[in-house]
Design an enzyme around this catalytic site. Structure first.
Site, mmCIF file in Angstrom:
data_model
loop_
_atom_site.group_PDB
_atom_site.id
_atom_site.type_symbol
_atom_site.label_atom_id
_atom_site.label_comp_id
_atom_site.label_asym_id
_atom_site.label_seq_id
_atom_site.Cartn_x
_atom_site.Cartn_y
_atom_site.Cartn_z
ATOM 1 N N THR A 1 -10.989 -14.799 -3.303
ATOM 2 C CA THR A 1 -11.510 -13.584 -2.877
ATOM 3 C C THR A 1 -11.232 -13.187 -1.605
ATOM 4 O O THR A 1 -10.764 -14.161 -0.653
ATOM 5 C CB THR A 1 -13.151 -13.172 -2.917
ATOM 6 O OG1 THR A 1 -13.501 -11.925 -2.794
ATOM 7 C CG2 THR A 1 -13.834 -14.158 -1.688
ATOM 8 N N ARG B 1 -15.390 -3.088 -6.216
ATOM 9 C CA ARG B 1 -14.337 -2.106 -6.020
ATOM 10 C C ARG B 1 -12.857 -2.888 -6.689
ATOM 11 O O ARG B 1 -12.013 -1.982 -7.563
ATOM 12 C CB ARG B 1 -13.707 -1.857 -4.710
ATOM 13 C CG ARG B 1 -12.943 -0.699 -4.535
ATOM 14 C CD ARG B 1 -12.819 -0.039 -3.193
ATOM 15 N NE ARG B 1 -12.312 -0.827 -2.122
ATOM 16 C CZ ARG B 1 -13.196 -1.319 -1.269
ATOM 17 N NH1 ARG B 1 -14.676 -1.264 -1.274
ATOM 18 N NH2 ARG B 1 -12.778 -1.995 -0.374
ATOM 19 N N GLY C 1 -6.926 -18.605 -7.363
ATOM 20 C CA GLY C 1 -7.262 -17.155 -7.366
ATOM 21 C C GLY C 1 -8.426 -17.290 -5.930
ATOM 22 O O GLY C 1 -9.122 -18.301 -5.732
ATOM 23 N N TRP D 1 -10.508 -1.119 -9.529
ATOM 24 C CA TRP D 1 -8.851 -0.992 -9.382
ATOM 25 C C TRP D 1 -8.382 -1.756 -10.794
ATOM 26 O O TRP D 1 -7.388 -1.179 -11.270
ATOM 27 C CB TRP D 1 -8.623 -1.956 -8.391
ATOM 28 C CG TRP D 1 -8.835 -1.584 -6.972
ATOM 29 C CD1 TRP D 1 -9.164 -2.469 -5.983
ATOM 30 C CD2 TRP D 1 -8.955 -0.340 -6.278
ATOM 31 N NE1 TRP D 1 -9.319 -1.843 -4.523
ATOM 32 C CE2 TRP D 1 -9.094 -0.659 -4.937
ATOM 33 C CE3 TRP D 1 -8.642 1.185 -6.862
ATOM 34 C CZ2 TRP D 1 -9.144 0.428 -4.090
ATOM 35 C CZ3 TRP D 1 -8.701 1.932 -5.845
ATOM 36 C CH2 TRP D 1 -8.970 1.905 -4.452
ATOM 37 N N ASP E 1 0.823 -1.193 -0.007
ATOM 38 C CA ASP E 1 0.038 0.027 0.109
ATOM 39 C C ASP E 1 0.728 1.302 0.072
ATOM 40 O O ASP E 1 0.188 2.458 0.115
ATOM 41 C CB ASP E 1 -0.978 -0.027 1.231
ATOM 42 C CG ASP E 1 -2.127 -0.863 1.082
ATOM 43 O OD1 ASP E 1 -2.571 -1.299 -0.015
ATOM 44 O OD2 ASP E 1 -2.345 -1.914 2.224
ATOM 45 N N ASP F 1 -5.850 -4.792 -6.170
ATOM 46 C CA ASP F 1 -5.545 -3.410 -5.797
ATOM 47 C C ASP F 1 -4.154 -2.811 -6.013
ATOM 48 O O ASP F 1 -4.010 -1.747 -6.255
ATOM 49 C CB ASP F 1 -5.582 -3.458 -4.191
ATOM 50 C CG ASP F 1 -7.038 -4.151 -3.462
ATOM 51 O OD1 ASP F 1 -7.169 -5.228 -4.153
ATOM 52 O OD2 ASP F 1 -7.539 -3.543 -2.632
#
Length: 410
Positions: free
Chosen positions: A243, A255, A241, A259, A123, A183
Site C-alpha cells: 500500500t 479509492r 504488493g 479505480w 498521471d 490508479d
C-alpha cells in the site's frame, strides 16, 4: 344491529387512518426524492461563478483545507491539474452555456506542455484525458485531438515490455522497485482512444498488456486490490504488493477499489476480454458487500478506528462512475439493475446535505480523503471528487434518458 353498525364505523375509521398514513408516507417520499436535474444545474451555476473568480488559468484548484472556503491551487504539472477543466467541460455538457465553455477552454490550454514533455509519471492520462479529452469529445477541436495523440505517445514511453506494464512512479523505484499502481488503470483509456484515432496502433497492445498484468498480480484473491505492485525490471517477475495511501498492505483502500472497478470496466469495453468484465464485477461486489450503512466508504475499509475514521466521498464518486459503466456493459438484466441501482444510490447520498457543500465553500462535495498515512487532505473537499461526481450525474442523466452511449471519446 348496533354491534354491526359499530363495527362498520370502526372499520371505516381504520380505513381513513390507513389512507392518511399512506398519503403522509407518499408526501414524505416525494419531499426527499432526488431531483437530478436540479442538483446538476445548481452545480453548473456554482462552477460558473467560481470559475469567473479565478484570475490565473495556470493555477488550478486542488483542495480546500481547514477553515478556508476557497480553493487552494496547484500548477499544471500537478497530477490533479486536469480535473478542474474536466469538471468545467462536464458543466458545459450539462448546460450548453457558452460562458462555461470559455472557462473550460481557458483552464484546459495551460496543460498543453504535458503532452510534449518527457514523462515522469503515469498521471498523464488523468491530466490530459480529463481536460483535453472531454474538450475534444464535446467540441471536436482538431488541435485538441493532436495534443491528445501526443500525450498518449508520451505516456507510452513509460511502458516496459519485459514487465508488460507502464511504470507508474519513476521517482519511487528506490522504494518499490519497478512499480505499477491500481490508479494507472484509469490512464489506459487515453491509450485505447489514441490507438483508434491515431496511427500508433501499438498503444492498444500496451494498454491491454498493462490491464492483464494488473489483473493477474495487483488484484488479490480476496477481491480487493493492492495499491502498488512491485516487479523485477529485468525478468518481469511480480515481487510483492504494497500500500502507499491505504491502511496496510493487505487492507482495502477505498479509492483504489474504485479505480479498479472503473478501470477494468473500461478495459472490457475496449477489448471485449471477458476476464476484464469478470474482474470488474468481482471488485464491485466486494466493494458493495463491505459498505457502511450510508453507502459512502471510509477511506480504508479495514481502518480499525471505524466508525471514527474519515469518509472518502471521492471513492464513492469514482465507484459510481465505474458501476454505471459496468451496468451498461453487462448482459444479465438482474446484474445490470444491481450495479445501476448501487451507483444511483451513491450519487443520491453524495447529493444530500451530508456531502454536498452548498454555500459552505467553493467545492461541490465535502468529506474526501487524499493520503491518510501522510496526514494529507483528510476530510476535505478535493477536486477529483467533484470531477467524478459531475461525471456520475451526467451518466445517470443519460441512462435515465435511455441514451446508453458511453462517455468515451468517439
Amino acid at each position: 344491529m348496533n354491534i354491526i353498525k359499530s363495527s362498520l364505523v370502526l372499520a371505516f375509521l381504520m380505513m381513513l387512518s390507513c389512507n392518511s398514513t399512506k398519503k403522509e408516507a407518499v408526501t414524505t417520499t416525494e419531499e426527499t426524492t432526488f431531483k437530478l436535474e436540479d442538483v446538476l444545474q445548481k452545480n453548473v451555476a456554482k462552477l460558473e461563478e467560481v470559475s469567473k473568480g479565478l484570475a490565473h488559468a495556470d493555477s488550478l484548484p486542488r483542495n480546500i483545507k481547514g477553515e478556508n472556503t476557497n480553493w487552494g491551487f496547484v500548477s499544471y504539472t500537478d497530477w490533479c491539474s486536469g480535473f478542474w477543466p474536466g469538471t468545467l467541460w462536464y458543466a458545459y455538457e450539462a448546460s450548453n452555456n457558452e460562458e462555461i465553455k470559455k472557462q473550460a477552454e481557458r483552464f484546459t490550454d495551460p496543460l498543453k506542455p504535458i503532452a510534449f514533455t518527457p514523462a515522469d509519471n503515469h498521471d498523464i492520462g488523468f491530466m490530459m484525458y480529463c481536460s483535453y479529452g472531454n474538450g475534444y469529445r464535446l467540441t471536436k477541436n482538431e488541435a485538441y485531438k493532436d495534443i491528445l495523440l501526443a500525450a498518449a505517445d508520451t505516456l507510452a514511453t513509460l511502458y516496459n515490455p519485459k514487465v508488460g506494464t507502464i511504470l507508474s512512479w519513476p521517482s519511487q523505484k528506490h522504494k518499490f522497485k519497478y512499480n505499477t499502481i491500481i490508479d494507472n488503470m484509469m490512464n489506459l483509456e487515453l491509450l485505447f482512444w489514441a490507438a483508434k484515432n491515431g496511427e500508433n496502433k501499438g498503444l492498444y497492445d500496451i494498454a491491454k498488456s498493462h490491464a492483464e498484468k494488473t489483473m493477474n498480480h495487483i488484484v488479490r484473491k480476496d477481491s480487493a486490490v493492492y495499491h502498488v505492485g512491485s516487479f523485477d525490471e529485468e525478468t518481469g517477475k511480480f515481487l510483492r504488493g504494497y500500500t502507499h495511501q491505504g491502511y496496510a498492505h493487505e487492507s482495502m483502500w477505498a479509492r483504489g477499489q474504485g479505480w479498479g472497478i472503473y478501470g477494468f470496466s473500461v478495459a472490457f469495453r475496449e477489448t471485449g476480454e471477458q476476464a476484464f468484465l469478470d474482474t470488474a464485477e468481482k471488485l464491485a461486489n466486494h466493494y458493495m458487500n463491505r459498505l457502511p450503512e450510508d453507502k459512502i466508504p471510509y477511506w480504508d475499509f479495514d481502518d480499525p478506528n471505524i466508525p471514527k475514521s474519515p469518509k472518502d466521498a471521492s471513492a464513492a464518486a469514482v465507484a459510481a462512475c465505474g458501476m454505471f459503466e459496468l451496468s451498461q456493459l453487462i448482459q444479465d438484466e438482474n446484474k445490470k439493475e444491481k450495479y445501476f441501482n448501487a451507483a444511483k444510490g451513491y450519487v443520491e447520498e453524495l447529493s444530500s446535505s451530508n456531502y454536498l457543500s452548498g454555500d459552505k465553500n467553493q467545492a461541490l462535495l465535502l468529506h474526501s480523503t487524499g493520503h491518510y498515512p501522510k496526514n494529507s487532505e483528510i476530510d476535505v473537499p478535493i477536486i477529483y471528487a467533484d470531477y467524478y461526481y459531475m461525471e456520475a450525474l451526467l451518466r445517470l442523466k443519460k441512462i435515465n434518458a435511455n441514451n446508453l452511449s458511453e462517455l468515451a471519446l468517439k
